[in-house]
Design an enzyme around this catalytic site. Structure first.
Site, short mmCIF file in Angstrom:
data_model
loop_
_atom_site.label_atom_id
_atom_site.label_comp_id
_atom_site.label_asym_id
_atom_site.label_seq_id
_atom_site.Cartn_x
_atom_site.Cartn_y
_atom_site.Cartn_z
N LYS A 112 6.39 14.72 -5.11
CA LYS A 112 5.67 14.17 -4.39
C LYS A 112 4.37 15.00 -3.80
CE LYS A 112 6.74 12.21 -0.13
NZ LYS A 112 5.72 13.02 0.77
N GLU A 181 1.99 6.01 4.55
CA GLU A 181 2.36 6.23 5.86
C GLU A 181 1.41 5.93 6.82
OE1 GLU A 181 4.33 10.13 6.09
OE2 GLU A 181 4.65 9.94 8.28
#
Ligand code: KIV
Length: 263
Positions: A112, A181
């Site tokens: 990631k 996020e």
């Protein structure tokens, strides 16, 4: 036992039931999570909740590889995501070199990386060299120092357009899913609707394609601070303290070990 997710089943999950992702940093917790979760993220958040640092920035490649191996050992049937730490993917060569290390030294299924359009060339370089990539857009914890704090994104229409552009750039570069996020819920919903790959939210509302939480937050173990988006599913800190207090109390009065614990 649940069937292990694959890149293909994760992509196909878009529009179906939301994906469940949780962080883990060791084999013990990973083994407890695998029954209920689709994906386990070895997040660089371990630098805070495991190593006690103030942010994620000093996590190293060697630490991520060590913890990813532990998680892979504990959850052999889970799809494992290894977070690339700060400074390890600033250019294509470093990104590929470090991601190859992850793939050669662990059983992680993907890496990631944080960033949007600005990281598209790196995502493209990794995916075209056999490294599966999960993107991470919106609030980027690795940018906390340069941004002067954790700032929620998507508050203006310009930010909304830029998040959509980021998501599309990461998708076009070959990422198979992404984390979003700290984004206003309606904006995160629009971002998720603008790409064909799953968008997994944290602090981004419930209209995205999945959710991820840091395990020590959701188990109520991390007491330093609790972001608004965290739901504590148990009061882990109190439970642990109570248990250890009982143990200590019993040791002091010689109630432990009792006969049944004695050879
Ligand atoms: O490091 C981490 O745990 C993460 C989550 C916050 C998504 O990146």
């Amino acid at each position: 036992m649940n069937k292990k997710m694959t890149i293909s089943s994760i992509k196909k999950s878009k529009g179906l039931a939301p994906l469940v992702m949780i962080t883990a940093y060791d084999a013990l917790f990973a083994s407890l999570f695998e029954e209920s979760c689709d994906m386990i993220l070895v997040g660089d958040s371990l630098n805070m909740s495991f190593a006690g640092k103030k942010d994620t920035l000093s996590a190293t490649m060697d630490q991520m590889i060590y913890h990813t191996n532990a998680v892979c050992n504990g959850a052999k049937n889970s799809f494992i995501v290894c977070d690339m730490p700060f400074g390890t993917y600033t250019n294509k060569e470093d990104a590929l070199h470090n991601s190859i290390k992850v793939f050669q030294q662990t059983n992680a299924d993907c890496v990631k990386i944080e960033g949007g359009g600005d990281k598209a060339d790196i995502v493209e370089h990794l995916t075209s060299n056999g490294i599966a990539v999960c993107g991470h857009i919106g609030l980027l914890p690795q940018s906390v120092r340069s941004e002067g704090g954790y700032k929620v994104k998507g508050k203006t229409s310009a930010e909304c357009l830029s998040l959509i552009a980021d998501a599309r750039a990461i998708e076009d570069a070959g990422a198979f899913c992404m984390v979003i996020e700290g984004v206003i819920a309606e904006v995160a919903q629009e971002v998720a609707a603008s790409v064909d790959i799953p968008v997994i939210g944290i602090g981004a509302g419930n209209k995205v394609d999945g959710q991820v939480l840091v395990f020590s937050d959701m188990l109520g173990l991390f007491e330093a601070f609790t972001p608004k988006f965290v739901k504590k599913y148990m009061d882990g800190a109190s439970l642990v303290k109570e248990a250890v207090k009982s143990y200590a109390g019993e040791v002091k009065v010689r109630d432990f070990p009792a006969t049944e614990h004695t050879y």
